[in-house]
Structure formats: structure tokens, C-alpha cells
Write a protein that holds these residues in place. Structure first.
Motif, PDB file in Angstrom:
ATOM      1  N   THR A 159      37.335  49.300  29.147  1.00  0.00           N
ATOM      2  CA  THR A 159      37.583  48.475  30.336  1.00  0.00           C
ATOM      3  C   THR A 159      36.708  47.234  30.254  1.00  0.00           C
ATOM      4  OG1 THR A 159      35.890  49.625  31.643  1.00  0.00           O
ATOM      5  CG2 THR A 159      38.138  50.482  31.748  1.00  0.00           C
ATOM      6  N   VAL A 160      37.307  46.111  30.434  1.00  0.00           N
ATOM      7  CA  VAL A 160      36.611  44.841  30.337  1.00  0.00           C
ATOM      8  C   VAL A 160      36.813  44.094  31.653  1.00  0.00           C
ATOM      9  CG1 VAL A 160      36.490  42.626  29.101  1.00  0.00           C
ATOM     10  CG2 VAL A 160      37.003  44.744  27.858  1.00  0.00           C
ATOM     11  N   PRO A 161      35.749  43.539  32.244  1.00  0.00           N
ATOM     12  CA  PRO A 161      35.922  42.757  33.473  1.00  0.00           C
ATOM     13  C   PRO A 161      36.988  41.685  33.289  1.00  0.00           C
ATOM     14  CG  PRO A 161      33.594  43.108  33.051  1.00  0.00           C
ATOM     15  CD  PRO A 161      34.328  43.609  31.834  1.00  0.00           C
ATOM     16  N   PHE A 162      37.700  41.371  34.366  1.00  0.00           N
ATOM     17  CA  PHE A 162      38.843  40.458  34.301  1.00  0.00           C
ATOM     18  C   PHE A 162      38.473  39.114  33.691  1.00  0.00           C
ATOM     19  CE2 PHE A 162      41.569  37.166  36.196  1.00  0.00           C
ATOM     20  CZ  PHE A 162      42.819  37.616  35.786  1.00  0.00           C
ATOM     21  N   ASP A 163      37.299  38.576  34.047  1.00  0.00           N
ATOM     22  CA  ASP A 163      36.948  37.237  33.568  1.00  0.00           C
ATOM     23  C   ASP A 163      36.666  37.207  32.074  1.00  0.00           C
ATOM     24  OD1 ASP A 163      34.568  38.676  33.849  1.00  0.00           O
ATOM     25  OD2 ASP A 163      33.390  36.904  34.366  1.00  0.00           O
ATOM     26  N   ASP A 164      36.441  38.382  31.466  1.00  0.00           N
ATOM     27  CA  ASP A 164      36.117  38.454  30.045  1.00  0.00           C
ATOM     28  C   ASP A 164      37.299  38.928  29.206  1.00  0.00           C
ATOM     29  OD1 ASP A 164      34.247  37.873  28.117  1.00  0.00           O
ATOM     30  OD2 ASP A 164      33.202  39.796  28.226  1.00  0.00           O
ATOM     31  N   ARG A 165      38.473  39.005  29.807  1.00  0.00           N
ATOM     32  CA  ARG A 165      39.658  39.477  29.089  1.00  0.00           C
ATOM     33  C   ARG A 165      40.410  38.312  28.436  1.00  0.00           C
ATOM     34  NH1 ARG A 165      42.289  43.160  33.899  1.00  0.00           N
ATOM     35  NH2 ARG A 165      40.434  44.453  34.301  1.00  0.00           N
ATOM     36  N   LEU A 166      41.170  38.641  27.384  1.00  0.00           N
ATOM     37  CA  LEU A 166      42.056  37.663  26.763  1.00  0.00           C
ATOM     38  C   LEU A 166      43.191  37.331  27.722  1.00  0.00           C
ATOM     39  CD1 LEU A 166      42.437  39.196  23.182  1.00  0.00           C
ATOM     40  CD2 LEU A 166      40.956  37.312  23.855  1.00  0.00           C
ATOM     41  N   ASN A 167      43.609  36.080  27.735  1.00  0.00           N
ATOM     42  CA  ASN A 167      44.757  35.674  28.541  1.00  0.00           C
ATOM     43  C   ASN A 167      45.902  35.344  27.597  1.00  0.00           C
ATOM     44  OD1 ASN A 167      46.657  34.107  30.142  1.00  0.00           O
ATOM     45  ND2 ASN A 167      45.057  34.042  31.701  1.00  0.00           N
ATOM     46  N   GLN A 168      46.828  36.267  27.455  1.00  0.00           N
ATOM     47  CA  GLN A 168      47.917  36.094  26.499  1.00  0.00           C
ATOM     48  C   GLN A 168      49.035  35.206  27.041  1.00  0.00           C
ATOM     49  OE1 GLN A 168      49.151  39.784  24.695  1.00  0.00           O
ATOM     50  NE2 GLN A 168      47.061  40.533  24.498  1.00  0.00           N
ATOM     51  N   VAL A 308      28.999  29.747  46.885  1.00  0.00           N
ATOM     52  CA  VAL A 308      28.878  30.105  45.467  1.00  0.00           C
ATOM     53  C   VAL A 308      29.076  31.604  45.280  1.00  0.00           C
ATOM     54  CG1 VAL A 308      27.319  30.217  43.490  1.00  0.00           C
ATOM     55  CG2 VAL A 308      27.407  28.148  44.880  1.00  0.00           C
ATOM     56  N   ASN A 309      28.499  32.427  46.161  1.00  0.00           N
ATOM     57  CA  ASN A 309      28.687  33.872  46.058  1.00  0.00           C
ATOM     58  C   ASN A 309      30.154  34.253  46.189  1.00  0.00           C
ATOM     59  OD1 ASN A 309      26.031  34.426  45.629  1.00  0.00           O
ATOM     60  ND2 ASN A 309      25.651  35.395  47.595  1.00  0.00           N
ATOM     61  N   ALA A 310      30.868  33.576  47.081  1.00  0.00           N
ATOM     62  CA  ALA A 310      32.284  33.883  47.269  1.00  0.00           C
ATOM     63  C   ALA A 310      33.083  33.578  46.005  1.00  0.00           C
ATOM     64  CB  ALA A 310      32.835  33.092  48.453  1.00  0.00           C
ATOM     65  N   VAL A 311      32.790  32.448  45.362  1.00  0.00           N
ATOM     66  CA  VAL A 311      33.491  32.076  44.135  1.00  0.00           C
ATOM     67  C   VAL A 311      33.110  33.010  42.991  1.00  0.00           C
ATOM     68  CG1 VAL A 311      33.723  30.260  42.385  1.00  0.00           C
ATOM     69  CG2 VAL A 311      33.739  29.677  44.820  1.00  0.00           C
ATOM     70  N   TYR A 312      31.842  33.383  42.932  1.00  0.00           N
ATOM     71  CA  TYR A 312      31.319  34.250  41.874  1.00  0.00           C
ATOM     72  C   TYR A 312      31.912  35.658  41.972  1.00  0.00           C
ATOM     73  CZ  TYR A 312      27.482  36.712  39.302  1.00  0.00           C
ATOM     74  OH  TYR A 312      26.735  37.485  38.451  1.00  0.00           O
ATOM     75  N   HIS A 313      31.939  36.221  43.167  1.00  0.00           N
ATOM     76  CA  HIS A 313      32.252  37.644  43.304  1.00  0.00           C
ATOM     77  C   HIS A 313      33.676  37.943  43.753  1.00  0.00           C
ATOM     78  CE1 HIS A 313      28.113  38.668  42.533  1.00  0.00           C
ATOM     79  NE2 HIS A 313      27.702  37.889  43.500  1.00  0.00           N
ATOM     80  N   ARG A 314      34.496  36.923  44.004  1.00  0.00           N
ATOM     81  CA  ARG A 314      35.872  37.192  44.399  1.00  0.00           C
ATOM     82  C   ARG A 314      36.662  37.742  43.221  1.00  0.00           C
ATOM     83  NH1 ARG A 314      40.280  32.554  44.598  1.00  0.00           N
ATOM     84  NH2 ARG A 314      41.429  34.398  43.948  1.00  0.00           N
ATOM     85  N   TYR A 358      28.554  44.419  38.221  1.00  0.00           N
ATOM     86  CA  TYR A 358      29.073  43.119  38.651  1.00  0.00           C
ATOM     87  C   TYR A 358      30.554  42.988  38.295  1.00  0.00           C
ATOM     88  CZ  TYR A 358      24.558  41.308  40.054  1.00  0.00           C
ATOM     89  OH  TYR A 358      23.385  41.097  40.709  1.00  0.00           O
ATOM     90  N   ARG A 359      31.310  42.310  39.184  1.00  0.00           N
ATOM     91  CA  ARG A 359      32.754  42.151  38.993  1.00  0.00           C
ATOM     92  C   ARG A 359      33.053  41.121  37.910  1.00  0.00           C
ATOM     93  NH1 ARG A 359      34.297  41.481  44.171  1.00  0.00           N
ATOM     94  NH2 ARG A 359      34.876  43.676  44.343  1.00  0.00           N
ATOM     95  N   ASN A 360      32.332  40.016  37.905  1.00  0.00           N
ATOM     96  CA  ASN A 360      32.607  38.908  36.981  1.00  0.00           C
ATOM     97  C   ASN A 360      31.361  38.589  36.160  1.00  0.00           C
ATOM     98  OD1 ASN A 360      35.316  38.378  37.956  1.00  0.00           O
ATOM     99  ND2 ASN A 360      34.374  37.510  39.784  1.00  0.00           N
ATOM    100  N   ARG A 361      31.215  39.239  35.028  1.00  0.00           N
ATOM    101  CA  ARG A 361      29.975  39.080  34.263  1.00  0.00           C
ATOM    102  C   ARG A 361      29.855  37.704  33.620  1.00  0.00           C
ATOM    103  NH1 ARG A 361      31.273  43.615  29.592  1.00  0.00           N
ATOM    104  NH2 ARG A 361      32.761  42.441  28.340  1.00  0.00           N
ATOM    105  N   ARG A 362      30.962  37.102  33.183  1.00  0.00           N
ATOM    106  CA  ARG A 362      30.882  35.818  32.491  1.00  0.00           C
ATOM    107  C   ARG A 362      30.811  34.650  33.467  1.00  0.00           C
ATOM    108  NH1 ARG A 362      32.636  35.353  27.575  1.00  0.00           N
ATOM    109  NH2 ARG A 362      31.278  33.520  27.583  1.00  0.00           N
ATOM    110  N   ILE A 363      31.493  34.751  34.600  1.00  0.00           N
ATOM    111  CA  ILE A 363      31.435  33.675  35.591  1.00  0.00           C
ATOM    112  C   ILE A 363      29.993  33.464  36.027  1.00  0.00           C
ATOM    113  CG2 ILE A 363      32.026  33.061  37.982  1.00  0.00           C
ATOM    114  CD1 ILE A 363      34.781  34.260  37.484  1.00  0.00           C
ATOM    115  N   GLY A 364      29.290  34.571  36.306  1.00  0.00           N
ATOM    116  CA  GLY A 364      27.888  34.466  36.701  1.00  0.00           C
ATOM    117  C   GLY A 364      27.031  33.828  35.630  1.00  0.00           C
ATOM    118  N   GLU A 365      27.336  34.139  34.385  1.00  0.00           N
ATOM    119  CA  GLU A 365      26.572  33.596  33.261  1.00  0.00           C
ATOM    120  C   GLU A 365      26.679  32.068  33.198  1.00  0.00           C
ATOM    121  OE1 GLU A 365      27.227  33.888  28.486  1.00  0.00           O
ATOM    122  OE2 GLU A 365      27.200  35.793  29.587  1.00  0.00           O
TER     123      GLU A 365
END
Length: 516
Positions: A159-168, A308-314, A358-365
């Protein structure tokens, strides 16, 4: 090969949390292997981490200048790291980047969260070793996963967080080189010069925003969210709606303005719009003392953190925008879904809620590299602190039992309530077009900065200290950027905007604004 981060910020743990950093004075293959495995497993969805070889550690802090690695061993160590990756199951390879710091050679291993976790590694590197184990990070330590942790790690299998997945549904060409270069320049990455000429696929892999096999690469979702001019093409409702209710939320009148585009631009334009049109300062005079009290109707820092929290964690899988609702009485920031399931409302209200994952590991990074967030559950405590320091009523947090939404309410300061309607008359309530009125908050700080630069050139850190801040805030960074764009101040090193030696000075236009 260079990394898409500021190496000085990395070495001082300014842009990356300490639990995502491992410093090692020398080359220890087994320790490096186990830490690579732990970062690849990314147990808390923090985005993996960095292993820095050639830098000693003392009481959790790097010892600088670095001790360095022998130049004659650099190539051999890099080859051995590749071989170690093949000993993991499934195999895994970090990005390796050599750097020269203070005349010393170091190696930085960027071990991002893996796409095919869980990973395990041999317990030792002895010949014939057959025992393998799962390793995870606990705080700033790499540890062997115990039975309970191992079971939870298994539940994360593949399972990979959505923000870190490939977009085909997208192509590598959907990534904008211009936006990538803007990002690298802003963060001060050594990758900037190389990025200007490197093939887009190669650049995307170095930044870990492109994945997939060589014959069929795809951008990652986080790459499209940050480096595509219009992410809404791929993620509907990736936007922030700011709604002003002149007759309160129950009235028939309202003005709506929508912000979209790459996440950093969307956040900054939203905050700038709110700052210019809805924030003001009230001066309260006292009969028993000469000093007046200055308060804001809403403290900017609290709004900034909430947005910023709303954008990060939505969730970017849900077709619901972030909404900011403004009335005479409060500002409400609403996002979907709610916080991570382990969060309890009573913990949130006292600023002690820490999500387990965390829901979005790369967005936060990326947001942290841009100084738009500090990460690690600091947003809610900062909102609480900002409201308290401004003398405002405490913020309110809300979500339902199913954690389907998250709401942050910031009440107006009682002494400033009567001024809100007067202040927003500069906004055309029908069309939502800005009048160009500069906020009292911004204009006052602009004059302060101009006065500080009247006699000498100063860097951002020096400006912050002159204004009574321990370090440059995100608001100060944005304000200085706008002052440069307006031509009232300028760079002392214009051809190197991200130089560590960069300072600012007044222009003739700036002196004219001061009347000097």
C-alpha cells in the motif's frame, strides 16, 4: 547527481525532521543496510529518510564541519551500497549523492518510502546468513520490528499513499520543467544547474516524481500536484474556495473567489488574498498607561497554519475543495476527510494530537522544503499559540465520528469585530475583484523592513532579528519576495537569488516610499 533539497538545511535538520535523518561518521555496511530497510518500510508514512555518511553525531545533532570520508573510498562505498540494495527482499536502491562540504567528502543516501513494502534485510552480513528481519524507525532509531509492529507492517503490504503513487492517466511531459526549476531555485538545491539541461525523465527520477519501468515511465501524483500548471486536470476539486458572507453565513449575499494551480502557488495566492482583504489591526488605548495594545482581527499565522494543514492533509481522491468561509465573527477552514483515525478531539483541543500515520507523505516533504509547513503535528499547537498571543478566543476544532471532514474555526478578536465590515469595503462584493488596498499588517511590516535597510544591506535572517523574530517566518519570506517584485528592494547578488550570501538593499523607489 544532486538532490532536490537544500543540503545546508538537510545537515542542520532545518528542512527534514531528525527522525528522518541518520548521521554516520564512517562506513558501517550493516547499520546502513538496516536503516535503508527501515526508511523503505516508512512505517509512519513520513516519506522515508536520509542517511548521511561522513558526518558524526553527538546527542542527536550532527557535528559540523563534517569529518568526511576518504576520497579514495567514495566509489567503492557507492558500489557496495548498490550491492546492499540487492540483499534486501524485495530489492531496493536509494538515490546516492556525493557532496563536498567544508572541503570534506560526504555521501547522502536518499531512501524514499518504498513502493513494494514491506522490506526485510539480513540480520547480519556474515557469509551464508539466512535470517532476515523487518526494520522500522522508532523516533530517531532504527530497530527490528517486534511482533505487533511486524503485524501492522504486514497490513501495509504494497500500500502506497496516494500522493506517492504512479499516475497512469498522465505522461512525464505533463510535468513542467519551468515549475521544477522554480522550486529548485527557491529551496537552494544544487540540482538546479543540472536540471536545466537534464532529460525530463532523468530529472523526474532524481526528484522521485517519476516512477515505473524504463520502457513505460509515469509521473507520480505528487509531481503533478506540484509541477503541473493545472492539477485539477488530474485531481478534480484541487482548489481553495474563499467565501465572504457580508450578512453572516445564513444571509443571501456572498462573494466567492477560487484559487487553483500547483499547490504552493494556490496556498500563497489564497493567503495573500485573505491578508490583503480581510485582516486588519486594531489599536486599543488605555487610560492607565501610555502603551497601546495592538491586536489583529485574526492572527495571520493561525490562518496560514489552518490553510496549509488543510491542503497538506486533505484527500486528493475526494472531489471536494478546501473551503475558507469568512464572516464578521469568524474564519472557518473546512477540508475532507477528517484527521487520521488515531486522533482524538480532546487531544486536538489541547494541541497534543500526534497522528500515527500521515496521509500524504510526499506533499509534506515538498511543503516543508518550501518553508510552508514544519511537519510533525506542529500546525495545531501553532494555531493555539497564535490565537492566544493575539488575545483572541481559542480556536475550535471539529470532526464527526466517521472522520469524514475536519473544521477549524478561528473566532474574531472581540475588540476588532466592529472593524471587519469597514475594512472589507475595499472589495467589490459582487465581482470579488480586489481594490488594491494594502493590508495594515503588511504595510506596517513593509515600512519596518525599509527602515532597517535604510543604512545597510541585510539578509533575511538579519531582517528577522531586527523585527524581533528568531528566524525568518513564512510570512516574512513572502513579503520580502513581493517587495522585490514591486521594485522597492533588490538583491545584492541578482544573478544568484538563492545564494547563502544573499542580502537586500533599498532601491530608489524604496527610498522614495520612505520619503528619503
Amino acid at each position: 547527481m544532486k538532490l532536490p533539497v537544500n543540503i545546508d538545511g538537510l545537515l542542520t535538520a532545518r528542512t527534514v525532521e531528525s527522525e528522518r535523518l541518520e548521521f554516520k561518521a564512517g562506513w558501517n555496511p550493516k547499520a546502513v543496510l538496516h536503516t535503508m530497510c527501515a526508511f523503505a518500510n516508512d512505517f509512519h508514512n513520513l516519506g522515508g529518510g536520509y542517511i548521511i555518511l561522513g558526518v558524526a553525531e553527538e546527542k542527536g545533532r550532527p557535528v559540523l564541519p563534517p569529518c568526511g570520508l576518504p576520497i579514495s573510498e567514495i566509489d567503492a562505498i557507492q558500489k557496495e551500497i548498490v550491492e546492499l540494495g540487492y540483499r534486501m527482499v524485495p530489492y531496493y536502491h536509494p538515490i546516492i549523492a556525493p557532496y563536498e562540504i567544508h572541503g570534506k567528502q560526504i555521501l547522502v543516501l536518499w531512501a524514499a518510502g518504498g513502493q513494494t513494502r514491506p522490506y526485510k534485510a539480513p540480520v547480519s552480513l556474515a557469509k551464508g546468513e539466512r535470517e532476515f528481519a523487518y526494520y522500522i524507525r522508532k523516533g530517531s532509531l532504527t530497530v527490528r520490528a517486534r511482533r505487533q509492529d511486524e503485524a501492522e507492517l504486514m497490513s501495509l503490504a504494497a500500500t502506497v499513499p496516494f500522493d506517492d503513487r504512479l499516475n497512469q492517466g498522465a505522461a512525464v511531459e505533463d510535468l513542467s520543467r519551468e515549475l521544477i526549476l522554480d522550486f529548485l531555485m527557491e529551496v537552494g538545491s544544487d540540482l538546479y544547474e543540472q536540471a536545466r539541461k537534464a532529460p525530463l525523465i532523468e530529472l523526474g527520477r532524481q526528484m522521485h516524481i517519476v516512477g515505473g519501468p524504463e520502457e513505460m515511465p509515469f509521473p507520480l501524483n505528487v509531481g503533478l500536484l506540484f509541477f503541473n500548471p493545472e492539477p485539477r486536470r488530474f485531481f478534480p476539486a484541487t482548489q481553495i474556495d474563499v467565501v465572504w458572507f457580508p450578512d453572516d453565513a445564513g444571509g443571501d449575499k456572498f462573494t466567492e473567489k477560487t484559487f487553483h494551480g500547483p499547490l504552493p502557488r494556490m496556498i500563497r495566492e489564497t493567503l495573500d488574498y485573505i491578508l490583503r482583504n480581510y485582516l486588519n489591526e486594531t489599536v486599543i488605548k488605555h487610560s492607565d498607561r501610555a502603551e497601546a495594545t495592538r491586536v489583529f482581527n485574526f492572527p495571520y499565522e493561525a490562518i496560514e497554519e489552518a490553510v496549509v494543514n488543510a491542503v497538506y492533509h486533505r484527500s486528493y481522491e475526494e472531489r471536494e475543495p478546501v473551503e475558507v468561509r469568512i464572516t464578521h465573527h469568524d474564519i472557518v477552514v473546512l477540508s475532507y476527510p477528517g484527521p487520521e483515525r488515531s486522533i482524538r478531539l480532546e487531544q486536538l483541543r489541547i494541541g497534543r494530537a500526534i497522528p500515527r500515520r500521515y496521509r500524504n507523505r510526499r506533499i509534506g516533504e515538498f511543503l516543508k522544503e518550501l518553508d510552508l509547513t514544519e511537519g510533525r503535528a506542529t500546525g495545531i499547537p501553532k494555531i493555539l499559540r497564535a490565537m492566544k498571543e493575539n488575545g483572541s478566543p481559542p480556536p475550535e476544532f471539529e470532526f464527526d465520528e466517521s472522520h469524514s471532514y475536519f473544521l477549524v474555526r478561528l473566532p474574531v478578536h472581540p475588540e476588532a469585530r466592529h472593524t471587519v465590515e469597514e475594512y472589507v469595503t475595499g472589495l467589490d462584493r459582487v465581482s470579488g475583484v480586489e481594490s488594491g488596498v494594502e493590508s495594515g499588517v503588511e504595510s506596517e511590516m513593509t515600512i519596518s523592513i525599509l527602515n532597517e535597510l535604510r543604512e545597510e544591506e541585510l539578509g533575511k535572517k538579519e531582517i528577522a532579528k531586527r523585527l524581533g523574530k528568531p528566524r525568518p517566518t513564512r510570512y516574512l519570506n513572502d513579503l520580502v519576495r513581493k517587495m522585490v517584485e514591486r521594485g522597492i528592494i533588490e538583491f545584492t547578488i541578482p544573478d544568484k537569488p538563492t545564494s547563502r550570501m544573499q542580502k537586500y538593499r533599498l532601491t530608489e523607489k524604496g527610498r522614495a516610499q520612505l520619503g528619503t
